[in-house]
Design a protein around this motif. Structure first.
Motif, mmCIF file in Angstrom:
data_model
loop_
_atom_site.group_PDB
_atom_site.id
_atom_site.type_symbol
_atom_site.label_atom_id
_atom_site.label_comp_id
_atom_site.label_asym_id
_atom_site.label_seq_id
_atom_site.Cartn_x
_atom_site.Cartn_y
_atom_site.Cartn_z
ATOM 1 N N ASP A 165 -25.175 -81.219 -16.518
ATOM 2 C CA ASP A 165 -24.777 -80.385 -17.652
ATOM 3 C C ASP A 165 -26.054 -79.911 -18.355
ATOM 4 O O ASP A 165 -26.209 -80.051 -19.566
ATOM 5 C CB ASP A 165 -23.812 -81.103 -18.605
ATOM 6 C CG ASP A 165 -24.395 -82.393 -19.159
ATOM 7 O OD1 ASP A 165 -25.376 -82.888 -18.577
ATOM 8 O OD2 ASP A 165 -23.880 -82.901 -20.166
ATOM 9 N N ARG A 183 -28.522 -80.717 -21.083
ATOM 10 C CA ARG A 183 -28.252 -81.988 -21.764
ATOM 11 C C ARG A 183 -28.502 -83.170 -20.832
ATOM 12 O O ARG A 183 -28.948 -84.214 -21.266
ATOM 13 C CB ARG A 183 -26.807 -81.994 -22.280
ATOM 14 C CG ARG A 183 -26.464 -83.182 -23.128
ATOM 15 C CD ARG A 183 -25.187 -82.941 -23.919
ATOM 16 N NE ARG A 183 -24.064 -82.559 -23.081
ATOM 17 C CZ ARG A 183 -22.907 -82.111 -23.561
ATOM 18 N NH1 ARG A 183 -22.726 -81.998 -24.859
ATOM 19 N NH2 ARG A 183 -21.926 -81.782 -22.742
ATOM 20 N N SER A 242 -26.559 -85.374 -19.394
ATOM 21 C CA SER A 242 -25.963 -86.664 -19.743
ATOM 22 C C SER A 242 -25.336 -87.331 -18.523
ATOM 23 O O SER A 242 -25.199 -88.541 -18.469
ATOM 24 C CB SER A 242 -24.897 -86.470 -20.816
ATOM 25 O OG SER A 242 -23.906 -85.578 -20.374
ATOM 26 N N ARG A 253 -33.802 -88.011 -18.954
ATOM 27 C CA ARG A 253 -33.237 -86.836 -19.629
ATOM 28 C C ARG A 253 -34.348 -86.031 -20.314
ATOM 29 O O ARG A 253 -34.374 -84.814 -20.246
ATOM 30 C CB ARG A 253 -32.192 -87.268 -20.675
ATOM 31 C CG ARG A 253 -30.969 -87.918 -20.069
ATOM 32 C CD ARG A 253 -30.006 -88.391 -21.140
ATOM 33 N NE ARG A 253 -29.260 -87.286 -21.729
ATOM 34 C CZ ARG A 253 -28.341 -87.434 -22.691
ATOM 35 N NH1 ARG A 253 -28.080 -88.639 -23.139
ATOM 36 N NH2 ARG A 253 -27.691 -86.409 -23.165
ATOM 37 N N ARG A 300 -35.309 -82.170 -19.373
ATOM 38 C CA ARG A 300 -35.098 -81.105 -20.363
ATOM 39 C C ARG A 300 -36.416 -80.630 -20.972
ATOM 40 O O ARG A 300 -36.417 -79.919 -21.965
ATOM 41 C CB ARG A 300 -34.107 -81.556 -21.436
ATOM 42 C CG ARG A 300 -34.603 -82.654 -22.333
ATOM 43 C CD ARG A 300 -33.481 -83.344 -23.083
ATOM 44 N NE ARG A 300 -34.021 -84.279 -24.049
ATOM 45 C CZ ARG A 300 -34.183 -84.029 -25.333
ATOM 46 N NH1 ARG A 300 -33.822 -82.876 -25.825
ATOM 47 N NH2 ARG A 300 -34.691 -84.924 -26.142
ATOM 48 N N ILE A 351 -31.900 -78.609 -26.054
ATOM 49 C CA ILE A 351 -31.119 -79.261 -27.112
ATOM 50 C C ILE A 351 -32.058 -80.270 -27.771
ATOM 51 O O ILE A 351 -32.505 -81.215 -27.119
ATOM 52 C CB ILE A 351 -29.894 -79.985 -26.526
ATOM 53 C CG1 ILE A 351 -28.940 -78.978 -25.879
ATOM 54 C CG2 ILE A 351 -29.164 -80.789 -27.595
ATOM 55 C CD1 ILE A 351 -27.810 -79.603 -25.093
ATOM 56 N N LEU A 408 -30.176 -85.079 -28.980
ATOM 57 C CA LEU A 408 -29.200 -85.496 -27.968
ATOM 58 C C LEU A 408 -28.156 -86.415 -28.603
ATOM 59 O O LEU A 408 -28.022 -87.568 -28.226
ATOM 60 C CB LEU A 408 -29.903 -86.238 -26.828
ATOM 61 C CG LEU A 408 -30.749 -85.399 -25.876
ATOM 62 C CD1 LEU A 408 -31.368 -86.283 -24.815
ATOM 63 C CD2 LEU A 408 -29.921 -84.305 -25.231
ATOM 64 N N SER A 466 -23.077 -80.709 -29.732
ATOM 65 C CA SER A 466 -24.429 -80.583 -29.177
ATOM 66 C C SER A 466 -24.861 -79.144 -29.379
ATOM 67 O O SER A 466 -24.211 -78.228 -28.882
ATOM 68 C CB SER A 466 -24.422 -80.843 -27.668
ATOM 69 O OG SER A 466 -24.204 -82.163 -27.389
ATOM 70 N N LEU A 502 -27.791 -76.086 -29.119
ATOM 71 C CA LEU A 502 -29.019 -75.653 -28.455
ATOM 72 C C LEU A 502 -29.985 -75.067 -29.471
ATOM 73 O O LEU A 502 -29.606 -74.178 -30.237
ATOM 74 C CB LEU A 502 -28.716 -74.581 -27.400
ATOM 75 C CG LEU A 502 -28.303 -75.090 -26.021
ATOM 76 C CD1 LEU A 502 -26.824 -75.412 -26.013
ATOM 77 C CD2 LEU A 502 -28.632 -74.081 -24.955
ATOM 78 N N ASP A 516 -17.483 -82.530 -24.476
ATOM 79 C CA ASP A 516 -17.550 -81.886 -25.790
ATOM 80 C C ASP A 516 -16.140 -81.644 -26.322
ATOM 81 O O ASP A 516 -15.159 -81.761 -25.597
ATOM 82 C CB ASP A 516 -18.266 -80.533 -25.671
ATOM 83 C CG ASP A 516 -19.668 -80.680 -25.110
ATOM 84 O OD1 ASP A 516 -20.605 -80.794 -25.892
ATOM 85 O OD2 ASP A 516 -19.807 -80.696 -23.867
ATOM 86 N N SER A 548 -23.684 -73.785 -29.405
ATOM 87 C CA SER A 548 -23.360 -75.116 -28.878
ATOM 88 C C SER A 548 -23.523 -75.162 -27.363
ATOM 89 O O SER A 548 -23.467 -74.141 -26.675
ATOM 90 C CB SER A 548 -21.924 -75.497 -29.237
ATOM 91 O OG SER A 548 -21.028 -74.702 -28.492
ATOM 92 N N GLN A 549 -23.697 -76.378 -26.871
ATOM 93 C CA GLN A 549 -23.765 -76.590 -25.423
ATOM 94 C C GLN A 549 -22.436 -76.200 -24.777
ATOM 95 O O GLN A 549 -22.407 -75.646 -23.678
ATOM 96 C CB GLN A 549 -24.093 -78.070 -25.149
ATOM 97 C CG GLN A 549 -23.901 -78.526 -23.718
ATOM 98 C CD GLN A 549 -24.928 -77.968 -22.751
ATOM 99 O OE1 GLN A 549 -25.642 -77.014 -23.076
ATOM 100 N NE2 GLN A 549 -24.991 -78.530 -21.568
#
Lengths: 681, 408
Positions: A91, A94, A96, A237, A241, A279, A282, A290, A292, B133, B143-144
């Motif tokens: 993703d 992010r 995750s 991560r 990123r 982002i 986190l 979340s 950006l 999310d 937003s992501q």
């Protein structure tokens, strides 16, 4: 259902099934039988993830330098499972969770048990692999589908321990009426003896726990393996990123806005030109959205097909030629896109355009040669009538050798990452070195299979055979594609080695113009270090391969030199009246002292940015007069022009201009000129 | 964030707990057999119809599906079963803010198992994914969630299967489900083919909030612009006469029950219609394909499950000298009346199931099959349904439905 939260309506919970005790089984055979027993559908069993010794435990804990390496291992596993497709989902930006999904054979209960209970003891390439159905019945070096098996040690899957604390494997074999799920909880390797739970016995080490279960299914046709990396480690991560780079960019911007931009530690930091976004915080999305801080800037659009996206990624890097003569990956891409690039280089996938053996003169201006034994300049291969190198070699070289690299017995292997289809980011293009250089690219191809029968098998290190090419063009873009890349069983852990196995002859300019790949068909993998990213240089196969490569470079450089000399003679005849200045003679002499016999670069003092760009594309070193404060088109400037041209040639001879953006080059030249100018520049 | 958390990440003070053994036995509203009627007869049937009627044979092979699937992917499972004969591979994208909590009592994260199962069987594509999310986050441009949505193509089907009302705003957030729906409508602007919007929402006059005002306005504007032509059918829908339209609307909006559900159905339909009428160059036909109502919080129906069919008319090229278009033009009335008619036929599925043992048996066996495939404890489920406070079904009827299901 997604909205179930604070005012969840009527979430009726019945007292759930009692939390049953989980059975523990440590014996491999018993575990395999448990998984095979239908009465255990939906049940859990626990086993210890144990390794035979601390060395393997240490290896399992992490030996790779980059996250891409761990993903590379999983891609290799899918190849070995005869998958035609692997899909990796992140993703980004992010990171995750990471999914790796393939449509391969899946693992039987015996294979899964063996994997968990014998880390470092792969059954691949062994007779045991045949009974487990993971190797071909007639050749333990091949998969059941006929592919050369990449894996050999059995730690590939556990390379993910470097990325995540927990991961889950769901696997199913075609024809089976159940699938198996293994949830792996890893323990961070430690040697301080603080936690005795780490140690099972003197030579056994517990790397974590595995919770296994089998689920019945009616769909016997289903097959494949899904790996989900959960709880991706924070440092991983951050790496993916590009967190530290973005933080530095932010600090720099803040410093600049505060008039404190002189801080040297961050002065050179630039944001990547293409990236997946950033982002900053986190946070857990349960707590708050979340957000950006930086929106992504991909080189492709959402409408582009997966294969086109890789093409555009390569375009994007090549396109940086307008900024610098030798574009590099780091300044152009963020870590995530660089990871995609390096996975494209390493995976057994197609090229963004064509396999080098399938090139013809329809694709680019090209002359091709066969790498011969011993010294010489190679044997020319006639590419007339649009025939490919592969075809021409088979027709024209003694013994009609058949170049096999690029063939997949199963018809193709595709890897997708977040909607992009991985391809090898290597293009074969002709780039001019200016009017003094060749007007075509040069390709040397060859095959090597030394007769090692006279060497005792105790020392031989097995058989060795390979195919390879060396591609010469005026400029290798990006610069990371300069060097030699070794593919063993169609995959590579290392990046291009720009030293060409420590080639010592002073051919710096020409070496920088070569891209080479060696496709090892047999041997050499024993010389690969355990991370598969470097070689044991003492292994005889490495020595043999290096010698062959060096001989091939000599043949290529001899040939290119000879063609350049012919071109020079031709040019002298055409421009007999041209008399070089004494100053330029000195500069050319200096060039030859530093860079060998390659003709010095053409230097152009351009009157406009467009003229500069055109000259650069034609292989010249070009600077804009306006950037140097050199007057345009005045007679009195002739001497200044000569001095500037000689200065640029001298700087180039010492490699001072290399790897600088055009802007930096111009600033440097201007600064030097200013020092020696009478009065202000 | 301190240095330790910076390195080890949040939640590193305790190891991840071990999964629990045994079958799953936590049940929620969507595990009741009544929900199966929506999954099967509304979502699956209309999706199948869309593929058969509005897609070529080649296009039938792939379905882009936006979903809020919940941990067991029950909606995806239902669709994949229905579309199996067409060879359709579902590529889903969606959100489940609860996904990181799915290990609480149910063992291994069940959505991962469900995803693997469906993918390895070839029913869903390798690119299918659910992010952790909140749906509403897509309405926040930076937003992501919005970032990832923008990277997706237009969807064939959007399924907003919410348990809450449209105005619901989660804590520490400022966007509602209604905002998210509007964002999705914008995302679909480039769709060239007919697509479906399934919208399940709670309806309570006390909880309508700002979206309620928008929906009321959408209806009022038509009443004012088209007079009896529109107020007549609306009044009939509310079992009244056009002369009393004012009081009918006021009472309807403020009283729980079928009239309110009908008004919300029409209001949503009108809102979507107006959205498209405002996009002069991208007009679309909007139909209310089906409207179901059922109870969750009491004995009065308070949940709406609507299906809208949107058919883009293609890009309309305007002359440079064209006059500005009125937001409400006659064309919208032509589309609005069928929405009113369909809302009038709102189907109370609780009542329908109660009145039709065959339908009830079908829903029970359908639910049971889904739950069994998702590793639920069927015995405990039967007990849960039998003891359900609003809609209990005796255990014997559940068992008998299973037998009927097995025979068929």
């Amino acid at each position: 259902m997604e909205l179930a939260s604070t005012n969840e309506p009527t979430l009726v919970k019945v007292v759930s099934s009692p939390n049953l005790p989980i059975e523990s089984i440590e014996d491999s055979g018993e575990l395999s039988n448990w998984l095979d027993d239908p009465s255990n559908d939906g049940q859990l069993v626990k086993t210890k993830l144990s390794t035979s010794d601390r060395v393997i435990a240490r290896v399992t804990d992490g030996i790779y330098r980059q996250p891409a390496s761990a993903l590379r291992e999983l891609i290799s596993n899918a190849w070995d499972a005869d998958a035609s497709t692997v899909t990796i989902l992140t993703d980004a930006p992010r990171f995750s969770r990471i999914y790796i999904r393939d449509n391969g054979r899946g693992m039987s209960n015996e294979a899964l048990t063996r994997l968990i209970k014998n880390i470092g003891g792969s059954a691949k390439r062994r007779e045991e692999g045949q009974s487990l159905g993971i190797t071909a019945s007639h050749d333990t070096n091949l998969t059941p589908g006929g592919r050369p098996i990449i894996g050999k040690i059995g730690i590939g899957l556990f390379s993910v321990s470097q990325l995540a604390r927990n991961f889950q494997i769901t696997t199913k074999v075609k024809g089976s009426n159940y699938r198996m799920i293994a949830e792996v909880r890893l323990r961070q390797y430690s040697e301080d003896g603080e936690d005795e739970a780490d140690t099972e016995s003197e030579d056994k080490y517990m790397s974590g726990d595995v919770f296994l279960r089998r689920d019945n299914t009616d769909d016997t046709e289903a097959h494949g393996t899904d790996i989900v990396l959960e709880e991706v480690k924070k440092p991983v991560r951050d790496l993916l990123r590009s967190a530290s780079r973005w933080q530095s960019v932010e600090e720099k911007q803040t410093a600049e806005s505060n008039g404190e931009a002189d801080d040297l530690s961050i002065a050179d930091v630039e944001p990547p030109i293409f990236h997946s976004g950033y982002i900053k915080n986190l946070n857990d999305p349960i707590e708050q959205p979340s957000l950006l801080k930086i929106a992504p800037e991909y080189p492709w659009t959402n409408d582009d097909a997966p294969a086109v996206r890789m093409d555009k990624l390569v375009d994007a890097v090549e396109g940086q030629f307008t900024r610098t003569a030798r574009p590099d990956l780091n300044s152009t891409l963020d870590t995530y896109l660089e990871m995609i690039w390096s996975l494209g280089l390493s995976a057994p996938v197609q090229y963004v355009s064509k396999h080098p053996f399938d090139l013809s003169t329809h694709d680019l201006p090209l002359r091709a040669f066969w790498i011969t034994d011993g010294r010489g300049r190679g044997k020319e291969i006639n590419l007339e009538s649009g025939r490919s190198i592969r075809e021409a070699v088979s027709e024209q070289i003694d013994g009609a050798p058949k170049l096999v690299s690029g063939d997949d017995p199963l018809g193709g292997f595709k890897v997708f990452i977040d909607g992009l289809e991985l391809r090898r980011p290597i293009r074969f293009k002709y780039h001019s070195t200016g009017e003094r250089g060749l007007n075509h690219a040069v390709m040397f191809v060859g095959a090597y299979a030394p007769d090692l029968s006279q060497v005792s098998n105790v020392y031989r290190g097995g058989k060795l055979s390979l195919e390879g090419y060396l591609f010469w063009t005026g400029r290798v873009i990006p610069k990371e594609n300069n060097g030699v890349l070794v593919r063993i069983r169609d995959t590579s852990g290392a990046l291009f080695d720009p030293t060409f196995f420590n080639y010592q002859v002073s051919e710096l300019t020409r070496l920088r113009q070569i891209t080479s790949e060696l496709f090892v068909i047999r041997g050499l993998d024993a010389a690969l270090n355990i991370d598969r990213e470097s070689f044991n240089y003492a292994h005889p196969h490495v020595q043999l391969v290096a010698r062959w490569q060096h001989a091939a470079i000599r043949q290529l450089t001899n040939r290119v030199k000879s063609m350049a000399a012919d071109k020079l003679l031709e040019r002298r005849n055409q421009k007999a009246s041209e008399v070089a200045s004494e100053l330029m003679d000195e500069a050319a002499k200096l060039w030859r002292q530093r860079q060998g016999s390659e003709p010095p670069p053409v230097v152009v003092l351009a009157n406009s940015p467009i003229e500069a760009l055109a000259a650069r594309q034609d292989g010249a070193i070009a600077v804009e007069r306006s950037a140097l404060s050199i007057p345009v088109g005045r007679k009195s400037s002739t001497e200044m022009d000569s001095k500037t041209t000689a200065l640029i040639t001298a700087l180039a001879a010492f490699g001072v201009l290399e790897d600088r953006t055009y802007d930096e080059q111009q600033k440097l030249i201007r600064a030097i000129l200013a020092i020696f100018a009478d009065g202000a520049t | 964030m301190d240095e330790i958390e910076e390195v080890y990440g949040a939640g590193s003070d305790q190891p991840t707990p071990a999964p629990q053994a045994g079958l799953k036995a936590n049940f929620s509203a969507w595990h009741h057999p009544v929900k199966q009627l929506i999954r099967d007869q509304q979502w699956a049937a209309l999706t199948e119809k869309l593929l058969l009627k509005d897609r070529s044979e080649t296009e039938q092979k792939a379905l882009n599906y936006f979903t809020l699937p919940g941990a067991d992917l029950l909606d995806v499972r239902t669709l994949s079963l229905r579309l199996k004969s067409l060879g359709t591979v579902i590529e889903y994208f969606g959100f489940d803010i609860g996904q990181s909590r799915t290990a609480d009592g149910d063992g291994m994260p069940s959505y991962l198992l469900a995803e693997s199962e469906l993918r390895q069987a070839g029913h869903v594509s390798d690119n299918s994914e659910v992010l952790g999310d909140a749906l509403e986050d897509i309405a926040s441009v930076t937003s992501q969630a919005a970032n990832r949505l923008r990277q997706k193509p237009v969807f064939d089907v959007i399924n907003i299967d919410g348990c809450n009302h449209l105005s619901f705003v989660q804590s520490k957030r400022d966007k509602s489900v209604f905002d998210a729906v509007t964002t999705l409508l914008a995302h679909q602007m480039l769709s060239k083919k007919t697509w479906l919007l399934f919208l399940t929402t709670r309806v309570d006059p006390e909880l309508m909030g700002a979206p309620g005002v928008t929906l009321q306005k959408a209806i009022l504007e038509n009443v004012e612009a088209h007079g009896i032509s529109f107020s007549g059918p609306v009044a009939q829908m509310l079992s009244g006469t056009p002369e009393n339209i004012g009081s009918l609307l006021t009472n309807g909006w403020n009283t729980p029950g079928a009239p309110l559900l009908r008004l919300v159905s029409v209001g949503l339909g009108k809102h979507i219609l107006q959205f498209y009428h405002a996009q002069h160059n991208h007009p679309a036909k909007v139909e209310l394909a089906s409207a179901y109502a059922y109870c969750v919080h009491g004995n009065t129906p308070d949940m709406l499950s609507l299906a809208f069919r949107v058919t883009p008319s293609g890009v309309r090229i305007q002359s440079p000298t064209a006059k500005p278009v009125s937001v409400i033009e006659p064309l919208e009335l032509n589309s609005a009346i069928p929405i009113v008619t369909r809302a009038q036929n709102l189907w109370d599925i609780d009542a329908a199931i109660k009145a039709d043992p065959e339908l009830e048996a079908k829903c029970i066996s359908g639910s049971e099959n889904l739950l069994r495939a998702a590793n639920f404890d069927i015995e405990v489920w039967r007990d849960w349904v039998a003891g359900h406070p609003e809609r209990p079904i005796p255990k014997e009827r559940m068992i008998s439905a299973t037998k009927i299901g097995q025979k068929t």
